[in-house]
Every structure is written in structure tokens, then in C-alpha cells.
Write a protein that holds these residues in place. Structure first.
Motif, PDB file in Angstrom:
ATOM      1  N   PRO A  77       0.751  -1.208   0.072  1.00 34.26           N
ATOM      2  CA  PRO A  77       0.087   0.020  -0.274  1.00 34.26           C
ATOM      3  C   PRO A  77       1.056   1.367   0.355  1.00 34.26           C
ATOM      4  O   PRO A  77       2.088   1.313   0.450  1.00 34.26           O
ATOM      5  CB  PRO A  77      -0.792  -0.024   1.382  1.00 34.26           C
ATOM      6  N   TYR A 129      -1.904   1.052  -4.411  1.00 36.66           N
ATOM      7  CA  TYR A 129      -1.253  -0.248  -4.528  1.00 36.66           C
ATOM      8  C   TYR A 129       0.065  -0.197  -5.237  1.00 36.66           C
ATOM      9  O   TYR A 129      -0.432   0.018  -6.280  1.00 36.66           O
ATOM     10  CB  TYR A 129      -1.625  -1.281  -3.809  1.00 36.66           C
ATOM     11  N   THR A 186      -6.832  -0.358  -5.254  1.00 35.55           N
ATOM     12  CA  THR A 186      -6.648   1.041  -3.778  1.00 35.55           C
ATOM     13  C   THR A 186      -6.904   0.327  -2.132  1.00 35.55           C
ATOM     14  O   THR A 186      -6.951   0.771  -1.110  1.00 35.55           O
ATOM     15  CB  THR A 186      -7.740   2.327  -3.809  1.00 35.55           C
ATOM     16  N   ARG A 187      -7.138  -1.264  -2.324  1.00 35.73           N
ATOM     17  CA  ARG A 187      -7.835  -1.880  -1.473  1.00 35.73           C
ATOM     18  C   ARG A 187      -6.606  -2.766  -1.789  1.00 35.73           C
ATOM     19  O   ARG A 187      -7.154  -3.705  -3.012  1.00 35.73           O
ATOM     20  CB  ARG A 187      -8.780  -2.417  -1.260  1.00 35.73           C
ATOM     21  N   SER A 209      -7.513  -6.300  -1.435  1.00 38.21           N
ATOM     22  CA  SER A 209      -8.867  -7.534  -1.980  1.00 38.21           C
ATOM     23  C   SER A 209      -8.678  -7.011  -3.554  1.00 38.21           C
ATOM     24  O   SER A 209      -8.751  -7.815  -4.379  1.00 38.21           O
ATOM     25  CB  SER A 209      -9.647  -7.378  -1.332  1.00 38.21           C
ATOM     26  N   ASP A 231      -1.153  -6.632   2.861  1.00 39.07           N
ATOM     27  CA  ASP A 231      -2.686  -5.876   3.039  1.00 39.07           C
ATOM     28  C   ASP A 231      -2.822  -4.848   4.319  1.00 39.07           C
ATOM     29  O   ASP A 231      -2.160  -5.389   5.717  1.00 39.07           O
ATOM     30  CB  ASP A 231      -3.545  -6.965   3.338  1.00 39.07           C
ATOM     31  N   GLY A 259      -4.819  -2.227   4.689  1.00 35.01           N
ATOM     32  CA  GLY A 259      -6.360  -1.375   4.473  1.00 35.01           C
ATOM     33  C   GLY A 259      -6.060  -0.216   2.687  1.00 35.01           C
ATOM     34  O   GLY A 259      -5.668  -0.689   1.857  1.00 35.01           O
ATOM     35  N   ALA A 260      -7.067   0.873   3.111  1.00 32.38           N
ATOM     36  CA  ALA A 260      -8.358   1.162   1.778  1.00 32.38           C
ATOM     37  C   ALA A 260      -6.480   2.546   1.770  1.00 32.38           C
ATOM     38  O   ALA A 260      -5.905   3.027   2.542  1.00 32.38           O
ATOM     39  CB  ALA A 260      -9.711   1.395   2.813  1.00 32.38           C
ATOM     40  N   ASP A 295     -12.557   1.691  -6.501  1.00 38.78           N
ATOM     41  CA  ASP A 295     -13.187   0.822  -5.612  1.00 38.78           C
ATOM     42  C   ASP A 295     -14.029   0.642  -6.178  1.00 38.78           C
ATOM     43  O   ASP A 295     -14.870   0.007  -6.385  1.00 38.78           O
ATOM     44  CB  ASP A 295     -13.288   0.877  -4.295  1.00 38.78           C
TER      45      ASP A 295
END
Ligand code: AMP
Ligand code: MG
Length: 346
Positions: free
Chosen positions: A30, A35, A151-152, A154, A169, A171-172, A294
């Protein structure tokens, strides 16, 4: 095999990924913008793997990320007083500066150019990872080429699992759009890509700053190779909606419904459209920028076939960057008076 690392209070969970990065692996991490997909910028084979993992065109150069300014001496020929002022003001943060490149940086990083793009991210995870790896890190956005930036975590997992060694990971992402790319190698500083640092902020430090002409005129060839590609595009058809054309949006939603198409709307605030899917991206441009990629990915996951995205009313600040991404993502399709028109706007 891709390993996902969840960030904990103690950032030493990143140490194995930092080691892998230094020894030629690929690590997605991130930053405050989006990312990034990182490789050791001093290793041509490691950097070549980024292009393979993303399916990125070979002529699109990468940004080199650093965690301290001592790293610059391996990367650039020299730092002008104006560039120094920028670094003092905006680093760490969402500003990428273009310098003349040193011989140590492989041509794979710069896609054969004699210049190199450098940024110092402010995200603590990015800073720790780069510092711990001990090398400058070449990192484009961690998405499959052409699709919306990630941007996440996932999003990264969906695009790059099986293609990279680690996904961190964290987060956002806070800004949600990529960095501003500023060319400092010419007479007048030129914005090649609008981003997280605005024109007004740059002008306050440098005086004269210009947008690269190709940003406003699609007939010109962009100086930044990446800007010529279709980018950020969802699978669905995407139309932008100017604030004064919401009546037209209502009409178009009815047309789509009659055609049996699943519709989605990205709204500025909680609006009352009859669409299959609605995502409120917020009324102000900053919130919208953070939500955009997102929301586009969510619409694809939901199965929207046509997406209408309301354009926020604000001006200045992050708006040119947001408009740039929205226009690219939509292929320039904008709803106005019953037809879709192609416009270019900063
Ligand atoms: P990405 O990292 O995917 O957000 O893309 C990096 C952006 O920086 C692309 O638009 C590149 O074309 C641009 N870029 C990187 N290096 C240079 C350079 N040396 N000169 C001009 N643009 C660059
Ligand atoms: Mg990108």
C-alpha cells in the motif's frame, strides 16, 4: 505462490517481504495514493517481471520509490535547487519528480528514456518496506494493465494472485488516485499527469508550472508514455454525467431498463435514481477520488453492464486528476443532451 501479509502494529511482519524484494522478488504494497507493485529498481530482471505480471506495455516507464533522499544519488544525475524545494515541501507524499537518470538505473525501469521518475511515499508500510529492503523500489500501480488501479488489498488479490510473491494488506489508500508526475528537466516545470498534489500547490512553490499540452489536446502525443493508453477501465460501459444533465441520466436509465441492461450509478451524495446498483461516492471531489476505483471494481463485481458516473461540482485541487481518470476510464464518453459526446477536460 502468493503470500498475503496482514499489517499489524509491529511492522517487522514485513521483513520477509523486504528480503524478497531486495533479492529480486515482486511485492505489492500500500501507498497513500494507490497500491504499488514493487521490484528492486537496480535489478533489470526483477523489473522485467513487473511488466510480465501486469501485462504492462514495454514502453511505459516505472516510478522509482525511495524511503530517504540519500538513495537519490544512485538514481539521478543531479538535483536542481527547484527540485530540492519540491522535495522539501512535498516529500514524503503524492508527487513524482522526473530527473535526468543516472547510469545505475537499468533502461528497463525507464523504458529506454534518459530520464527517471522518483517518488518518496508517505505511507508507513511503504516507507518501512523500502527502508528495510535497502534498495530503491520500482513500482507501478498494482493492477492488471488497463484495469482500474488498486486502492484496497482485495483489488490486488483479485488481479495479481499467482503473479507476485507477496501482497501486503494495509487497508484502503487515503488519496485513491495516483501521484502527480512533474517533469523538472525542461525550462518550465510540466505536469505530465495530474494527481495527489495540485497545480495550485506546485505553483505556490515554483511560480510557473504548466500542464503538458497533450493533457488538454488528444491529438498531441503525450510526453509521459503511460498517458496514451486506455486506463482504469471497468468491464462495463461507462458514461460520465455532468451535474447539469441529471435529467438526461434519468432518461438514459429508463432506456437501459427497456433494453434489459443492468445499470449502475456512481452518485455524488444519496440520490434517488432507479438503477440496479448505486454507490455513493460522496459530494466532494476528495471523497469521490478516494472511492472511484473501488466503486468501478464493485460495479463490475455486481454485474453492471452500463455505469453512469456523476461528476462532482468542485473545481481545482484534486479535480483535474479525478477528471483525467474518469475521462480515461470512460474512453471520454460524457452524457449531454441526449447524446454522448467526447470531451477532453482538465
Ligand atoms: P503508474 O506507476 O502505473 O501509475 O505509471 C507511472 C506513470 O509515470 C506513467 O504514466 C509513466 O508514463 C510515467 N513515467 C514514469 N517514468 C517517466 C519518465 N521518465 N518520463 C515521463 N513519464 C514517466
Ligand atoms: Mg498504473
Amino acid at each position: 505462490m502468493t503470500k498475503v501479509i496482514q499489517i499489524e502494529k509491529d511492522l517487522s511482519v514485513l521483513d520477509e517481504a523486504a528480503e524478497k524484494l531486495a533479492s529480486g522478488g515482486l511485492v505489492a504494497f500500500p501507498t497513500e495514493t494507490v497500491y504499488g507493485l514493487g521490484a528492486n529498481a537496480l535489478s533489470a530482471p526483477a523489473v522485467a517481471n513487473i511488466f510480465v505480471a501486469k501485462g504492462r506495455p514495454q514502453d511505459n516507464p516505472l516510478i522509482v520509490h525511495i524511503s530517504n533522499t540519500d538513495m537519490l544519488s544512485q538514481i539521478v544525475k543531479s538535483v536542481s535547487p527547484a527540485a530540492q524545494k519540491l522535495m522539501d515541501t512535498f516529500w514524503p507524499g503524492p508527487l513524482t519528480i522526473i530527473f535526468e537518470k543516472s547510469d545505475t538505473i537499468p533502461m528497463t525501469v525507464t523504458a529506454g528514456l534518459s530520464t527517471v521518475a522518483v517518488r518518496m511515499p508517505s505511507h508507513p508500510v511503504a516507507q518501512y518496506l523500502i527502508e528495510k529492503s535497502g534498495v530503491p523500489v520500482a513500482a507501478p500501480s498494482a493492477n492488471l494493465s488497463g484495469s482500474p488501479s488498486t486502492t484496497r488489498a482485495s483489488h490486488v488479490i483479485a488481479d495479481l494472485t499467482g503473479r507476485v510473491d507477496y501482497i501486503i494488506d494495509g487497508g484502503a489508500c487515503q488519496v485513491g488516485l495516483e501521484s502527480t508526475v512533474l517533469d523538472m528537466t525542461g525550462d518550465v516545470p510540466q505536469i505530465l499527469r495530474p494527481g495527489g498534489v495540485s497545480l495550485e500547490e506546485l505553483q505556490a512553490v515554483l511560480g510557473e508550472v504548466a500542464y503538458e499540452p497533450a493533457l488538454k489536446d488528444s491529438r498531441q502525443v503525450p510526453k509521459s508514455p503511460g498517458m496514451k493508453y486506455r486506463h482504469y477501465a471497468p468491464k462495463a460501459e461507462l458514461y460520465l454525467v455532468e451535474p447539469q444533465y441529471t435529467d438526461e441520466l434519468v432518461k438514459q436509465l429508463a432506456v437501459c431498463r427497456n433494453q434489459g441492461k443492468k445499470t449502475g450509478v456512481l452518485c455524488c451524495g444519496d440520490t434517488q435514481y432507479e438503477a440496479d446498483f448505486k454507490i455513493d461516492c460522496g459530494r466532494d471531489a476528495q471523497a469521490y477520488a478516494q472511492a472511484l476505483f473501488d466503486a468501478l471494481r464493485q460495479m463490475d463485481d455486481l454485474g453492471a453492464e452500463v455505469i453512469f458516473a456523476e461528476i462532482p461540482c468542485d473545481e481545482g485541487g484534486i479535480v483535474p486528476a479525478l477528471m483525467n481518470r474518469m475521462l480515461k476510464a470512460s474512453g471520454g464518453q460524457v452524457l449531454a443532451e441526449g447524446i454522448t459526446t467526447k470531451i477532453e477536460r482538465l
